[in-house]
Design a protein around this motif. Sequence first.
Motif, mmCIF file in Angstrom:
data_model
loop_
_atom_site.group_PDB
_atom_site.id
_atom_site.type_symbol
_atom_site.label_atom_id
_atom_site.label_comp_id
_atom_site.label_asym_id
_atom_site.label_seq_id
_atom_site.Cartn_x
_atom_site.Cartn_y
_atom_site.Cartn_z
ATOM 1 N N HIS A 49 15.042 -3.103 9.096
ATOM 2 C CA HIS A 49 13.960 -3.293 8.131
ATOM 3 C C HIS A 49 13.635 -1.955 7.479
ATOM 4 O O HIS A 49 13.661 -0.908 8.137
ATOM 5 C CB HIS A 49 12.708 -3.846 8.812
ATOM 6 N N PHE A 50 13.315 -2.011 6.173
ATOM 7 C CA PHE A 50 13.018 -0.811 5.407
ATOM 8 C C PHE A 50 11.731 -1.030 4.614
ATOM 9 O O PHE A 50 11.407 -2.158 4.244
ATOM 10 C CB PHE A 50 14.160 -0.482 4.436
ATOM 11 N N LEU A 51 11.017 0.065 4.353
ATOM 12 C CA LEU A 51 9.777 0.014 3.588
ATOM 13 C C LEU A 51 9.966 0.779 2.287
ATOM 14 O O LEU A 51 10.480 1.903 2.281
ATOM 15 C CB LEU A 51 8.628 0.633 4.385
ATOM 16 N N ALA A 52 9.568 0.169 1.162
ATOM 17 C CA ALA A 52 9.662 0.821 -0.144
ATOM 18 C C ALA A 52 8.395 0.530 -0.928
ATOM 19 O O ALA A 52 7.794 -0.538 -0.800
ATOM 20 C CB ALA A 52 10.883 0.328 -0.917
ATOM 21 N N ARG A 53 7.975 1.485 -1.746
ATOM 22 C CA ARG A 53 6.824 1.280 -2.622
ATOM 23 C C ARG A 53 7.155 0.223 -3.659
ATOM 24 O O ARG A 53 8.292 0.166 -4.169
ATOM 25 C CB ARG A 53 6.472 2.605 -3.296
ATOM 26 N N PHE A 54 6.193 -0.658 -3.983
ATOM 27 C CA PHE A 54 6.455 -1.743 -4.922
ATOM 28 C C PHE A 54 5.645 -1.589 -6.200
ATOM 29 O O PHE A 54 6.197 -1.566 -7.278
ATOM 30 C CB PHE A 54 6.168 -3.087 -4.253
ATOM 31 N N SER A 55 4.308 -1.480 -6.096
ATOM 32 C CA SER A 55 3.485 -1.305 -7.291
ATOM 33 C C SER A 55 2.195 -0.600 -6.904
ATOM 34 O O SER A 55 1.873 -0.461 -5.732
ATOM 35 C CB SER A 55 3.173 -2.659 -7.949
ATOM 36 N N GLY A 56 1.458 -0.145 -7.936
ATOM 37 C CA GLY A 56 0.204 0.544 -7.676
ATOM 38 C C GLY A 56 0.282 2.017 -8.005
ATOM 39 O O GLY A 56 1.344 2.565 -8.295
ATOM 40 N N ASN A 57 -0.874 2.686 -7.939
ATOM 41 C CA ASN A 57 -0.953 4.108 -8.283
ATOM 42 C C ASN A 57 -0.909 5.032 -7.077
ATOM 43 O O ASN A 57 -0.680 6.230 -7.223
ATOM 44 C CB ASN A 57 -2.250 4.371 -9.064
ATOM 45 N N GLU A 58 -1.146 4.481 -5.896
ATOM 46 C CA GLU A 58 -1.202 5.310 -4.691
ATOM 47 C C GLU A 58 -0.062 4.952 -3.757
ATOM 48 O O GLU A 58 0.192 3.776 -3.493
ATOM 49 C CB GLU A 58 -2.537 5.091 -3.973
ATOM 50 N N ALA A 59 0.647 5.962 -3.284
ATOM 51 C CA ALA A 59 1.783 5.709 -2.395
ATOM 52 C C ALA A 59 1.303 5.129 -1.066
ATOM 53 O O ALA A 59 0.279 5.565 -0.524
ATOM 54 C CB ALA A 59 2.550 7.005 -2.137
ATOM 55 N N PRO A 60 1.999 4.141 -0.525
ATOM 56 C CA PRO A 60 1.678 3.656 0.822
ATOM 57 C C PRO A 60 1.862 4.788 1.826
ATOM 58 O O PRO A 60 2.497 5.807 1.527
ATOM 59 C CB PRO A 60 2.707 2.537 1.054
ATOM 60 N N ARG A 61 1.311 4.598 3.029
ATOM 61 C CA ARG A 61 1.471 5.599 4.083
ATOM 62 C C ARG A 61 2.245 4.989 5.243
ATOM 63 O O ARG A 61 1.994 3.850 5.630
ATOM 64 C CB ARG A 61 0.107 6.107 4.570
ATOM 65 N N LEU A 62 3.176 5.752 5.751
ATOM 66 C CA LEU A 62 3.945 5.358 6.923
ATOM 67 C C LEU A 62 3.645 6.367 8.020
ATOM 68 O O LEU A 62 3.943 7.554 7.876
ATOM 69 C CB LEU A 62 5.445 5.341 6.612
ATOM 70 N N ASN A 63 2.996 5.891 9.088
ATOM 71 C CA ASN A 63 2.561 6.780 10.175
ATOM 72 C C ASN A 63 1.711 7.928 9.646
ATOM 73 O O ASN A 63 1.926 9.088 9.992
ATOM 74 C CB ASN A 63 3.775 7.296 10.956
ATOM 75 N N ARG A 64 0.762 7.567 8.761
ATOM 76 C CA ARG A 64 -0.238 8.468 8.185
ATOM 77 C C ARG A 64 0.316 9.430 7.142
ATOM 78 O O ARG A 64 -0.433 10.220 6.570
ATOM 79 C CB ARG A 64 -0.977 9.260 9.280
ATOM 80 N N GLU A 65 1.607 9.381 6.855
ATOM 81 C CA GLU A 65 2.206 10.260 5.852
ATOM 82 C C GLU A 65 2.516 9.460 4.593
ATOM 83 O O GLU A 65 3.031 8.345 4.677
ATOM 84 C CB GLU A 65 3.493 10.901 6.392
ATOM 85 N N PRO A 66 2.191 10.028 3.399
ATOM 86 C CA PRO A 66 2.516 9.312 2.158
ATOM 87 C C PRO A 66 4.005 8.978 2.101
ATOM 88 O O PRO A 66 4.850 9.822 2.446
ATOM 89 C CB PRO A 66 2.123 10.310 1.063
ATOM 90 N N LEU A 67 4.317 7.772 1.683
ATOM 91 C CA LEU A 67 5.707 7.329 1.648
ATOM 92 C C LEU A 67 6.454 8.068 0.548
ATOM 93 O O LEU A 67 6.085 8.027 -0.618
ATOM 94 C CB LEU A 67 5.768 5.818 1.398
ATOM 95 N N ALA A 68 7.515 8.744 0.923
ATOM 96 C CA ALA A 68 8.336 9.466 -0.041
ATOM 97 C C ALA A 68 9.131 8.466 -0.882
ATOM 98 O O ALA A 68 9.267 7.299 -0.518
ATOM 99 C CB ALA A 68 9.282 10.416 0.696
ATOM 100 N N PRO A 69 9.650 8.907 -2.034
ATOM 101 C CA PRO A 69 10.457 7.994 -2.854
ATOM 102 C C PRO A 69 11.621 7.414 -2.056
ATOM 103 O O PRO A 69 12.173 8.058 -1.170
ATOM 104 C CB PRO A 69 10.964 8.903 -3.981
ATOM 105 N N GLY A 70 11.990 6.199 -2.394
ATOM 106 C CA GLY A 70 13.120 5.566 -1.733
ATOM 107 C C GLY A 70 12.698 4.552 -0.707
ATOM 108 O O GLY A 70 11.534 4.154 -0.628
#
Length: 258
Positions: A213-234
């Motif tokens: 399973h993988f997590l990617a940003r989909f829409s919105g102005n603020e990046a999701p966070r993965l383990n409290r860190e902003p999700l990097a591109p990709g």
Amino acid sequence: MGARVVLSLEGAIVSEVELEKAVTIVGRHPACDICIDHPAVSARHMLFRIEGSTVYVEDLASTNGTKVNGIASSHQVVHHLDLIEVGRHKVHFFDDSMLTGAVGDLESTVLTEFERTMLAAHAPAPVVPGAPRTPQGEEDLSRTMAIMREPQVRMGPAQEAVSTAGAPAAQMLALRVVAGPRKGEIIALEQANTMIGTAGGESALVVRRGARHFLARFSGNEAPRLNREPLAPGSHPIGEHDMIEVGEASFEVILVAR
């Protein structure tokens, strides 16, 4: 080559199509391979062309034009996680080979012209003989219809057939909502693509390919966070105990019985 697209409108997934033909035409006309019944889409709006391992997007002199990563384009190569805009619809492009462990670090995005696609490929470690192997708008939505024109093209997450070879037989990954309006709910990650967050607002996509399973940003102005860190591109692998924050909602990755 394992290419597919996810069609969405106002942040809500409409359908998913695997690109198995050399040329796949997108448009409003019923004869199109991917038919989008919406007035903002031209009769024959654009096409995907596959040549070897390269995928091209070509605009077919459409009324509203075709954009790739926010830039108007008539003919362009597309890469994993690129975003194509067709009228008011968004088409997210996925290359499955980038989600199976063949590439270890995916530095690509679909969001802005500044975050261009960058792929960092890592060669696998040499195999030593005898050594153990390491396992690898509601109204608009009501007027939107994607029609399957070829029997080999599968449409819609519910129809997606994904191999789960190697996955535990009795357990699967899911999300427990720990904060937000749906607190306490369990979201199964059985589909090829599961959107979390708010449709049309802050949202992310959980992509399932095989047992991973993988997590990617989909829409919105603020990046999701993965383990409290902003999700990097990709796209980024996720596993049990990981914490995901999307807008006001928080999720814990858990294992549940099938």
